[in-house]
Design an enzyme around this catalytic site. Structure first.
Site, PDB file in Angstrom:
ATOM      1  N   LYS A  88       0.869  -1.182   0.000  1.00 48.31           N
ATOM      2  CA  LYS A  88       0.000   0.000   0.000  1.00 48.31           C
ATOM      3  C   LYS A  88       0.901   1.226   0.000  1.00 48.31           C
ATOM      4  O   LYS A  88       2.048   1.157   0.437  1.00 48.31           O
ATOM      5  CB  LYS A  88      -0.846  -0.013   1.285  1.00 48.31           C
ATOM      6  CG  LYS A  88      -2.103   0.788   1.212  1.00 48.31           C
ATOM      7  CD  LYS A  88      -3.279  -0.017   0.676  1.00 48.31           C
ATOM      8  CE  LYS A  88      -4.514   0.829   0.572  1.00 48.31           C
ATOM      9  NZ  LYS A  88      -5.701   0.087   0.168  1.00 48.31           N
ATOM     10  N   GLY A 189     -25.138   2.857   3.263  1.00 47.21           N
ATOM     11  CA  GLY A 189     -24.271   3.491   2.263  1.00 47.21           C
ATOM     12  C   GLY A 189     -24.608   3.041   0.852  1.00 47.21           C
ATOM     13  O   GLY A 189     -24.334   1.907   0.466  1.00 47.21           O
ATOM     14  N   GLY A 191     -23.405   4.087  -2.114  1.00 47.90           N
ATOM     15  CA  GLY A 191     -22.415   4.666  -3.023  1.00 47.90           C
ATOM     16  C   GLY A 191     -22.190   3.734  -4.195  1.00 47.90           C
ATOM     17  O   GLY A 191     -23.085   2.979  -4.596  1.00 47.90           O
ATOM     18  N   VAL A 193     -20.597   0.965  -4.563  1.00 45.26           N
ATOM     19  CA  VAL A 193     -20.807  -0.467  -4.327  1.00 45.26           C
ATOM     20  C   VAL A 193     -22.217  -0.730  -3.792  1.00 45.26           C
ATOM     21  O   VAL A 193     -22.929  -1.604  -4.280  1.00 45.26           O
ATOM     22  CB  VAL A 193     -19.751  -1.024  -3.335  1.00 45.26           C
ATOM     23  CG1 VAL A 193     -19.990  -2.503  -3.087  1.00 45.26           C
ATOM     24  CG2 VAL A 193     -18.339  -0.805  -3.865  1.00 45.26           C
ATOM     25  N   TYR A 195     -25.051   0.865  -3.924  1.00 47.91           N
ATOM     26  CA  TYR A 195     -26.195   1.054  -4.828  1.00 47.91           C
ATOM     27  C   TYR A 195     -26.310  -0.120  -5.803  1.00 47.91           C
ATOM     28  O   TYR A 195     -27.398  -0.644  -6.048  1.00 47.91           O
ATOM     29  CB  TYR A 195     -26.061   2.377  -5.595  1.00 47.91           C
ATOM     30  CG  TYR A 195     -27.376   2.817  -6.189  1.00 47.91           C
ATOM     31  CD1 TYR A 195     -28.264   3.604  -5.454  1.00 47.91           C
ATOM     32  CD2 TYR A 195     -27.762   2.415  -7.465  1.00 47.91           C
ATOM     33  CE1 TYR A 195     -29.494   3.990  -5.978  1.00 47.91           C
ATOM     34  CE2 TYR A 195     -28.987   2.797  -8.001  1.00 47.91           C
ATOM     35  CZ  TYR A 195     -29.845   3.588  -7.252  1.00 47.91           C
ATOM     36  OH  TYR A 195     -31.066   3.961  -7.760  1.00 47.91           O
TER      37      TYR A 195
HETATM   38  P1  NAD Z   1     -18.565   5.465  -1.985  1.00 45.57           P
HETATM   39  O1  NAD Z   1     -17.844   6.613  -1.423  1.00 45.57           O
HETATM   40  O2  NAD Z   1     -18.951   5.465  -3.428  1.00 45.57           O
HETATM   41  O3  NAD Z   1     -19.911   5.194  -1.141  1.00 45.57           O
HETATM   42  C1  NAD Z   1     -20.009   5.331   0.238  1.00 45.57           C
HETATM   43  C2  NAD Z   1     -21.431   5.748   0.539  1.00 45.57           C
HETATM   44  O4  NAD Z   1     -21.608   5.788   1.958  1.00 45.57           O
HETATM   45  C3  NAD Z   1     -21.772   7.158   0.010  1.00 45.57           C
HETATM   46  O5  NAD Z   1     -23.010   7.116  -0.656  1.00 45.57           O
HETATM   47  C4  NAD Z   1     -21.832   8.000   1.283  1.00 45.57           C
HETATM   48  O6  NAD Z   1     -22.729   9.090   1.168  1.00 45.57           O
HETATM   49  C5  NAD Z   1     -22.311   6.973   2.286  1.00 45.57           C
HETATM   50  N1  NAD Z   1     -22.045   7.322   3.682  1.00 45.57           N
HETATM   51  C6  NAD Z   1     -21.013   8.018   4.211  1.00 45.57           C
HETATM   52  N2  NAD Z   1     -21.130   8.111   5.535  1.00 45.57           N
HETATM   53  C7  NAD Z   1     -22.244   7.432   5.871  1.00 45.57           C
HETATM   54  C8  NAD Z   1     -22.895   7.130   7.102  1.00 45.57           C
HETATM   55  N3  NAD Z   1     -22.427   7.568   8.259  1.00 45.57           N
HETATM   56  N4  NAD Z   1     -24.023   6.373   7.070  1.00 45.57           N
HETATM   57  C9  NAD Z   1     -24.528   5.938   5.889  1.00 45.57           C
HETATM   58  N5  NAD Z   1     -23.954   6.186   4.711  1.00 45.57           N
HETATM   59  C10 NAD Z   1     -22.830   6.917   4.689  1.00 45.57           C
HETATM   60  O7  NAD Z   1     -17.661   4.176  -1.653  1.00 45.57           O
HETATM   61  P2  NAD Z   1     -17.725   2.749  -2.338  1.00 45.57           P
HETATM   62  O8  NAD Z   1     -16.715   2.686  -3.414  1.00 45.57           O
HETATM   63  O9  NAD Z   1     -19.135   2.389  -2.596  1.00 45.57           O
HETATM   64  O10 NAD Z   1     -17.165   1.845  -1.153  1.00 45.57           O
HETATM   65  C11 NAD Z   1     -17.964   1.563  -0.018  1.00 45.57           C
HETATM   66  C12 NAD Z   1     -17.118   0.832   1.013  1.00 45.57           C
HETATM   67  O11 NAD Z   1     -16.602  -0.370   0.443  1.00 45.57           O
HETATM   68  C13 NAD Z   1     -15.896   1.622   1.492  1.00 45.57           C
HETATM   69  O12 NAD Z   1     -15.665   1.277   2.846  1.00 45.57           O
HETATM   70  C14 NAD Z   1     -14.778   1.074   0.639  1.00 45.57           C
HETATM   71  O13 NAD Z   1     -13.525   1.186   1.279  1.00 45.57           O
HETATM   72  C15 NAD Z   1     -15.184  -0.384   0.515  1.00 45.57           C
HETATM   73  N6  NAD Z   1     -14.657  -1.024  -0.693  1.00 45.57           N
HETATM   74  C16 NAD Z   1     -14.926  -0.528  -1.920  1.00 45.57           C
HETATM   75  C17 NAD Z   1     -14.427  -1.175  -3.041  1.00 45.57           C
HETATM   76  C18 NAD Z   1     -14.718  -0.669  -4.433  1.00 45.57           C
HETATM   77  O14 NAD Z   1     -14.456  -1.389  -5.406  1.00 45.57           O
HETATM   78  N7  NAD Z   1     -15.277   0.532  -4.581  1.00 45.57           N
HETATM   79  C19 NAD Z   1     -13.641  -2.332  -2.914  1.00 45.57           C
HETATM   80  C20 NAD Z   1     -13.407  -2.847  -1.632  1.00 45.57           C
HETATM   81  C21 NAD Z   1     -13.909  -2.178  -0.534  1.00 45.57           C
END
Ligand code: NAD
Length: 376
Positions: A88, A189, A191, A193, A195
């Site tokens: 990392k 959440g 976001g 993932v 959605y």
């Molecule tokens: P993202 O930022 O697109 O979505 C996160 C969502 O959580 C947003 O809609 C945000 O408004 C919401 N949020 C923030 N604070 C909140 C709260 N207190 N209560 C409810 N909702 C809240 O992130 P993502 O890419 O969808 O990733 C989501 C999680 O999965 C993160 O922890 C990320 O580290 C993990 N992750 C993502 C991936 C990937 O491929 N994107 C891979 C592995 C792990």
């Protein structure tokens, strides 16, 4: 740019130091770059892990974070069935004010000093465009805009699909059936993932309980999906649902939230869901089936791994590096989670610990996953 490797004596003050392969600190006065790359373990292959750009209060905090995150990537890549190690990088500073093309190019030069032992990708504070800038200085960067017919692009939908597969494994273990029709799932959440996970669950007839800090995305879900109940942020922990899918933040499974939960299963995408290792035991004692975060959310890293092998022109698997085969590899998350639950039952240990032990057995032995064709 100047850099130096931190030695074991300097690193021993950090509890997350675990005999890391290399921890290199970089300073460049001209661009303002201050960064650290940690490669935890390369027994299974070169270390793959994202580049985080974050305004750490102190250099020690950045080092602590990079040691912890790089170690986590070793475990994640091992159980994802990838012939890759864990690493990392962190850039210290506020990305909204400090990020320049020159600084990101210098980060590319920093990555290049590892000669391929570390491959970077996007993480919080960095994006696809930053990876393309890093690419000016090093080939060891993934998560770029895919060329026609090539693998790559946003890994989030693949992560969501992996979580969906993991939920199926948990359903089978808990209820003996993977049927999702009428299944109640609480998603924290919505976001990238969360959605997409809602979309996959909705397609199968699940009833959704959702929360997010962004009201607009909740309304969109209500309009787009079948049965959607919108909850306040704190209500999600006590939602009347069978499954909780944390897809927002880390440390949501903790001493305050676990007592509120009546879920049968916890299965979501967020990283570092357990606030402490004790929370792993708390869930087990409550009879909640917890699918370890780094196993269920590995779809994205599998996608990035396939992109890396394709770019390199070096295929470690016994199958072609196609999108279809990558998706089949992601589906093996189901099997891995099933194996973890079996160990949990046989040994009476919590599932987070069972996953760690499985991963350690793989990367400590340096077992060549390439020969077993990417068995996840
Ligand atoms: P993202 O930022 O697109 O979505 C996160 C969502 O959580 C947003 O809609 C945000 O408004 C919401 N949020 C923030 N604070 C909140 C709260 N207190 N209560 C409810 N909702 C809240 O992130 P993502 O890419 O969808 O990733 C989501 C999680 O999965 C993160 O922890 C990320 O580290 C993990 N992750 C993502 C991936 C990937 O491929 N994107 C891979 C592995 C792990």
């Amino acid at each position: 740019m100047e850099y130096h490797d931190l030695d074991a004596t300097e690193l021993s003050q950090f509890t997350d130091y675990d005999g890391h392969h290399i921890v290199r600190f970089f300073i460049d006065k001209d661009t303002g770059l201050k960064a650290c790359i940690a490669v935890h373990n390369i027994n299974l292959g070169p270390a793959l892990g994202g580049c985080r750009f974050y305004n750490y209060a102190a250099e020690e905090d950045a080092i602590r974070d990079v040691l912890r995150l790089s170690r986590g990537m070793t475990y994640k890549n091992a159980l994802a069935g990838l012939p890759l190690g864990g690493g990392k990088s962190v850039i210290i500073g506020d990305p909204s004010t400090m990020k320049t093309t020159a600084l990101m190019e210098m980060m590319g030069s920093a990555v290049d000093t590892l000669n391929g032992d570390y491959i970077t990708a996007e993480d919080s504070g960095t994006n696809v465009s930053d990876m393309e800038t890093i690419r000016h200085k090093t080939p060891y960067v993934m998560g770029l805009t895919p060329e026609e017919g090539c693998l790559g692009g946003d890994p989030s939908p693949v992560t969501a699909y992996g979580v969906f597969c993991g939920i199926k494994a948990a359903l089978l273990r808990k209820y003996g059936s993977q049927d999702m029709n009428g299944l109640k799932v609480a998603v924290q959440g919505l976001g990238a993932v969360g959605y997409e996970l809602c979309r996959l669950l909705d397609e199968q007839g699940a009833e959704l309980f959702v929360t997010d800090v962004r009201g607009a995305v909740l309304q969109k879900a209500r309009e787009q999906f079948g049965t959607v109940h919108i909850l306040e942020l704190d209500e999600i922990f006590s939602a009347d649902a069978q499954i909780f899918a944390p897809c927002a933040l880390g440390a949501q499974l903790n001493v305050n939230t676990i007592p509120q939960m009546t879920f049968d299963i916890i299965a979501g995408a967020a990283n570092n869901q357990l606030a402490t290792p004790e929370d792993d035991n708390r869930l087990q004692e409550k009879g909640i089936l917890y699918t370890p975060d780094y196993v269920i959310n590995a779809g994205g890293v599998i996608a990035v791994g396939y992109e890396y092998f394709q770019q390199l022109g070096k295929n470690p698997f016994c199958h072609d590096l196609t999108h279809k085969n990558m998706i089949s590899h992601v589906e093996k998350i189901r099997q891995t989670i099933g194996d973890i639950f079996t160990i949990t039952e046989k040994c009476g240990i919590a599932s987070g610990r069972a996953a760690d032990e499985m991963a350690e057995a793989l990367f400590n032995s340096g077992k060549n996953i390439q020969k077993s064709c990417g068995t996840a």
